[in-house]
Design a protein around this motif. Structure first.
Motif, mmCIF file in Angstrom:
data_model
loop_
_atom_site.group_PDB
_atom_site.id
_atom_site.type_symbol
_atom_site.label_atom_id
_atom_site.label_comp_id
_atom_site.label_asym_id
_atom_site.label_seq_id
_atom_site.Cartn_x
_atom_site.Cartn_y
_atom_site.Cartn_z
ATOM 1 N N ASP A 57 -33.097 47.722 -62.436
ATOM 2 C CA ASP A 57 -31.976 48.471 -62.991
ATOM 3 C C ASP A 57 -30.872 48.679 -61.957
ATOM 4 O O ASP A 57 -31.095 49.276 -60.895
ATOM 5 N N TRP A 64 -17.151 38.621 -60.324
ATOM 6 C CA TRP A 64 -17.847 39.876 -60.104
ATOM 7 C C TRP A 64 -16.961 40.927 -59.451
ATOM 8 O O TRP A 64 -17.154 42.128 -59.661
ATOM 9 N N THR A 98 -20.367 33.158 -56.453
ATOM 10 C CA THR A 98 -19.709 34.458 -56.592
ATOM 11 C C THR A 98 -18.274 34.358 -57.083
ATOM 12 O O THR A 98 -17.602 35.365 -57.215
ATOM 13 N N SER A 134 -21.102 45.419 -53.189
ATOM 14 C CA SER A 134 -21.514 44.026 -53.071
ATOM 15 C C SER A 134 -22.051 43.795 -51.666
ATOM 16 O O SER A 134 -21.410 44.159 -50.677
ATOM 17 N N TRP A 164 -23.873 44.430 -68.633
ATOM 18 C CA TRP A 164 -25.065 43.581 -68.698
ATOM 19 C C TRP A 164 -24.719 42.243 -69.325
ATOM 20 O O TRP A 164 -25.108 41.183 -68.811
ATOM 21 N N PHE A 179 -22.435 40.109 -66.917
ATOM 22 C CA PHE A 179 -23.169 39.574 -65.784
ATOM 23 C C PHE A 179 -24.088 38.436 -66.216
ATOM 24 O O PHE A 179 -24.204 37.417 -65.537
ATOM 25 N N LYS A 180 -24.765 38.618 -67.362
ATOM 26 C CA LYS A 180 -25.642 37.562 -67.862
ATOM 27 C C LYS A 180 -24.839 36.301 -68.173
ATOM 28 O O LYS A 180 -25.277 35.189 -67.869
ATOM 29 N N TRP A 195 -28.204 43.325 -59.265
ATOM 30 C CA TRP A 195 -28.006 41.966 -59.764
ATOM 31 C C TRP A 195 -27.978 40.988 -58.593
ATOM 32 O O TRP A 195 -27.472 41.297 -57.520
ATOM 33 N N ALA A 200 -25.739 35.797 -63.514
ATOM 34 C CA ALA A 200 -26.468 36.673 -62.602
ATOM 35 C C ALA A 200 -27.849 36.991 -63.158
ATOM 36 O O ALA A 200 -28.101 36.893 -64.355
ATOM 37 N N VAL A 201 -28.741 37.389 -62.269
ATOM 38 C CA VAL A 201 -30.110 37.771 -62.637
ATOM 39 C C VAL A 201 -30.302 39.240 -62.290
ATOM 40 O O VAL A 201 -29.971 39.684 -61.181
ATOM 41 N N LEU A 202 -30.819 39.987 -63.241
ATOM 42 C CA LEU A 202 -31.085 41.407 -63.025
ATOM 43 C C LEU A 202 -32.442 41.551 -62.342
ATOM 44 O O LEU A 202 -33.493 41.270 -62.924
ATOM 45 N N TRP A 251 -27.039 36.938 -57.297
ATOM 46 C CA TRP A 251 -26.345 35.669 -57.484
ATOM 47 C C TRP A 251 -26.528 34.816 -56.235
ATOM 48 O O TRP A 251 -26.603 35.346 -55.116
#
Length: 301
Positions: free
Chosen positions: A35, A49, A45, A65, A22, A25-26, A38, A30-32, A40
């Protein structure tokens, strides 16, 4: 535009790994969405990732992905709004306003802004506002901090730069300390250093570094340490190249390195304790020696 979805599945027992992913990625912007899902922009990219997905698979998780497109302009606008960095810029600006001017503070704020800009995939006027505030803060913190030139860097013969007097601004910080160490260890072993209260005090026969108008200073994206490496053909040295990444990050931001925070803390302690700049260089030089011996070839200059 295209988007990238990353689908992550981890068992409930992998809580620590879930938190680490988490955070990474943050940090990469990236945006969650929900759950394990994610989002982008496809153009972003390059943020690493793929390695993160492989890490998930190596510990028994599932990771995929997918490339996708928004179903309509309304959904595309909602996706873009998720990446609005206004709140993060406002928080950074509040921090800047509450920070007393100083070289170390300016370097920290510059790194934070650089990290924020890297994940600002759809820049707005807030990026310009933050950049202008950063420039004003840097000018207040160190009015003689060099601006980057855009000239080509000529290759120089070290034999013509022996036994010289080298000059830079007094109370040196990371780039000036590292550049002085580089000069003494790898360019001019008989170098003598003088510390200038004002750049205009530089003697005519001295070689200036790390200030506007100096012989060696920032060029393009290079800080002074990197300019010296390029000028004297030292960029292929693996130890110096590794050190350059650390110095660059501490001076102007960019990609962080694991050693940066520790080195900054050590140098800050030296700078606060040692009031004589020659003593400061001697102490910092020992630290750079150890760092170089960890990553470099044996010195043979």
């Amino acid at each position: 535009m295209n988007w990238r979805l990353l689908l992550i599945t981890l068992s409930a027992a992998q809580a620590s790994l879930r938190i680490r992913i988490w955070r990474r990625f943050k940090a990469a912007g990236a945006v969650l969405l929900r759950d394990g899902v994610w989002l982008w922009p496809e153009s972003a990219t390059q943020a690493g990732w793929a390695d993160l997905l492989e890490e998930v698979r190596e510990v028994g998780g599932e990771a995929e992905s997918l490339r996708c497109q928004a179903v309509d302009t309304e959904q595309a606008a909602r996706f873009m709004a998720l990446f609005d960095r206004r709140a993060e810029y406002e928080k950074w600006l509040d921090t800047l306003k509450a920070t007393a001017p100083g070289v170390r503070a300016a370097a920290r704020l510059r790194r934070e802004l650089s990290a924020l800009e890297k994940i600002d995939f759809f820049p707005t006027e807030w990026q310009s506002v933050a950049r202008e505030a950063m420039l004003r803060f840097e000018q207040t913190s160190s009015p003689h901090e060099p601006n980057a030139n855009q000239a080509d860097i000529a290759r120089l013969d070290r034999a013509s730069y022996q036994g010289r007097v080298w000059a830079t601004r007094a109370r040196p910080w990371v780039d000036r300390l590292a550049s002085a160490w580089l000069i003494h260890r790898h360019i001019d072993p008989a170098a003598r250093f003088i510390w200038l209260a004002q750049p205009g005090d530089c003697p005519a026969d001295a070689l200036g570094f790390d200030y506007d108008g100096a012989t060696f200073s920032h060029v393009g994206e290079r800080v002074s340490f990197e300019t010296l490496l390029a000028s004297f053909g030292l960029e292929a040295n693996p130890g110096l190249a590794h050190m350059a990444r650390i110095i660059h990050f501490l001076d102007v931001g960019g990609l962080p390195t694991p050693e940066a925070a520790g080195l900054e803390t050590i140098l800050a302690g030296m700078r606060a304790s040692l009031k004589d700049d020659n003593d400061l260089l001697a102490a910092a030089g020992q630290t750079f020696d150890y760092l170089y011996s960890q990553y470099g070839e044996s010195r043979h200059e």
